[in-house]
Design a protein around this motif. Structure first.
Motif, PDB file in Angstrom:
ATOM      1  N   PRO A 139       2.222  11.299   0.691  1.00 27.14           N
ATOM      2  CA  PRO A 139       1.208  10.500   1.387  1.00 27.14           C
ATOM      3  C   PRO A 139       1.717  10.000   2.736  1.00 27.14           C
ATOM      4  O   PRO A 139       2.906   9.755   2.919  1.00 27.14           O
ATOM      5  N   LYS A 140       0.793   9.852   3.647  1.00 26.95           N
ATOM      6  CA  LYS A 140       1.126   9.302   4.956  1.00 26.95           C
ATOM      7  C   LYS A 140       1.246   7.787   4.829  1.00 26.95           C
ATOM      8  O   LYS A 140       0.538   7.166   4.037  1.00 26.95           O
ATOM      9  N   PRO A 141       2.121   7.182   5.615  1.00 29.44           N
ATOM     10  CA  PRO A 141       2.237   5.722   5.535  1.00 29.44           C
ATOM     11  C   PRO A 141       0.994   5.036   6.085  1.00 29.44           C
ATOM     12  O   PRO A 141       0.261   5.596   6.908  1.00 29.44           O
ATOM     13  N   TYR A 142       0.777   3.826   5.602  1.00 31.13           N
ATOM     14  CA  TYR A 142      -0.351   3.033   6.075  1.00 31.13           C
ATOM     15  C   TYR A 142      -0.185   2.788   7.568  1.00 31.13           C
ATOM     16  O   TYR A 142       0.905   2.446   8.025  1.00 31.13           O
ATOM     17  N   PRO A 143      -1.231   2.957   8.367  1.00 35.75           N
ATOM     18  CA  PRO A 143      -1.083   2.768   9.816  1.00 35.75           C
ATOM     19  C   PRO A 143      -0.810   1.305  10.155  1.00 35.75           C
ATOM     20  O   PRO A 143      -1.562   0.414   9.777  1.00 35.75           O
ATOM     21  N   ARG A 144       0.279   1.097  10.825  1.00 33.45           N
ATOM     22  CA  ARG A 144       0.659  -0.254  11.243  1.00 33.45           C
ATOM     23  C   ARG A 144       0.332  -0.392  12.725  1.00 33.45           C
ATOM     24  O   ARG A 144       1.050   0.117  13.574  1.00 33.45           O
ATOM     25  N   TRP A 145      -0.754  -1.093  13.020  1.00 31.28           N
ATOM     26  CA  TRP A 145      -1.210  -1.224  14.393  1.00 31.28           C
ATOM     27  C   TRP A 145      -0.221  -2.008  15.237  1.00 31.28           C
ATOM     28  O   TRP A 145      -0.195  -1.899  16.454  1.00 31.28           O
ATOM     29  N   TRP A 146       0.623  -2.795  14.611  1.00 30.19           N
ATOM     30  CA  TRP A 146       1.554  -3.626  15.363  1.00 30.19           C
ATOM     31  C   TRP A 146       2.837  -2.883  15.722  1.00 30.19           C
ATOM     32  O   TRP A 146       3.581  -3.331  16.576  1.00 30.19           O
ATOM     33  N   ALA A 147       3.086  -1.768  15.076  1.00 27.20           N
ATOM     34  CA  ALA A 147       4.298  -1.000  15.371  1.00 27.20           C
ATOM     35  C   ALA A 147       4.039  -0.084  16.555  1.00 27.20           C
ATOM     36  O   ALA A 147       2.967   0.513  16.670  1.00 27.20           O
TER      37      ALA A 147
ATOM     38  N   PHE B 192       0.833  -1.197   0.000  1.00 27.46           N
ATOM     39  CA  PHE B 192       0.000   0.000   0.000  1.00 27.46           C
ATOM     40  C   PHE B 192       0.870   1.249   0.000  1.00 27.46           C
ATOM     41  O   PHE B 192       0.622   2.192  -0.750  1.00 27.46           O
ATOM     42  N   ASP B 193       1.913   1.244   0.848  1.00 27.68           N
ATOM     43  CA  ASP B 193       2.823   2.395   0.904  1.00 27.68           C
ATOM     44  C   ASP B 193       3.552   2.593  -0.422  1.00 27.68           C
ATOM     45  O   ASP B 193       3.707   3.719  -0.892  1.00 27.68           O
ATOM     46  N   ALA B 194       3.997   1.498  -1.041  1.00 25.12           N
ATOM     47  CA  ALA B 194       4.726   1.605  -2.303  1.00 25.12           C
ATOM     48  C   ALA B 194       3.836   2.178  -3.404  1.00 25.12           C
ATOM     49  O   ALA B 194       4.259   3.058  -4.167  1.00 25.12           O
TER      50      ALA B 194
END
Length: 119
Positions: free
Chosen positions: A76-84, A51-53
């Protein structure tokens, strides 16, 4: 495999670590080792990266083909990574001072409007 094999020498700590890492990310053992938070699957990580790419490629394409006289599109903002782990925002003393100053000016402005000094 039994845990008693660990004390008898039939199982090494390295082998045990490999067994645990080989478990499913949604397994109870891996979740417990991660302080109760489930781990992302490889598919979830790869989809977030994909998605980010695609978003970055689209932004680059738009940026390269946009008119120089117009405003450039925002990155663009990076995709939210809930695990990070999200970095905790710490308010610096400068930021706090700026916020308090802005609030003070807002109160003064509202008071001036209420008194009729400002229309």
């Amino acid at each position: 495999m039994r845990l008693r094999d660990l004390t008898s020498g039939d199982l090494t700590y390295r082998e045990l670590s490999n067994y645990v890492r080989g478990l499913s990310p949604s397994s109870a053992t891996r979740t417990a080792l991660n302080d109760g938070a489930p781990e992302p699957t490889g598919e979830q990580v790869m989809l977030a990266d994909l998605f980010d790419a695609v978003a970055i490629l689209d932004w680059h394409f738009t940026l390269a083909n946009s008119d120089d006289k117009k405003a450039k599109p925002k990155k663009p903002k990076p995709y939210p990574r809930w695990w990070a782990q999200q970095p905790k925002q710490r308010h610096s003393s400068q930021r706090v001072a700026k916020l308090e100053d802005a609030r003070r000016r807002k109160r003064e402005r509202e008071q001036a409007i209420a008194e009729g000094r400002i229309a």
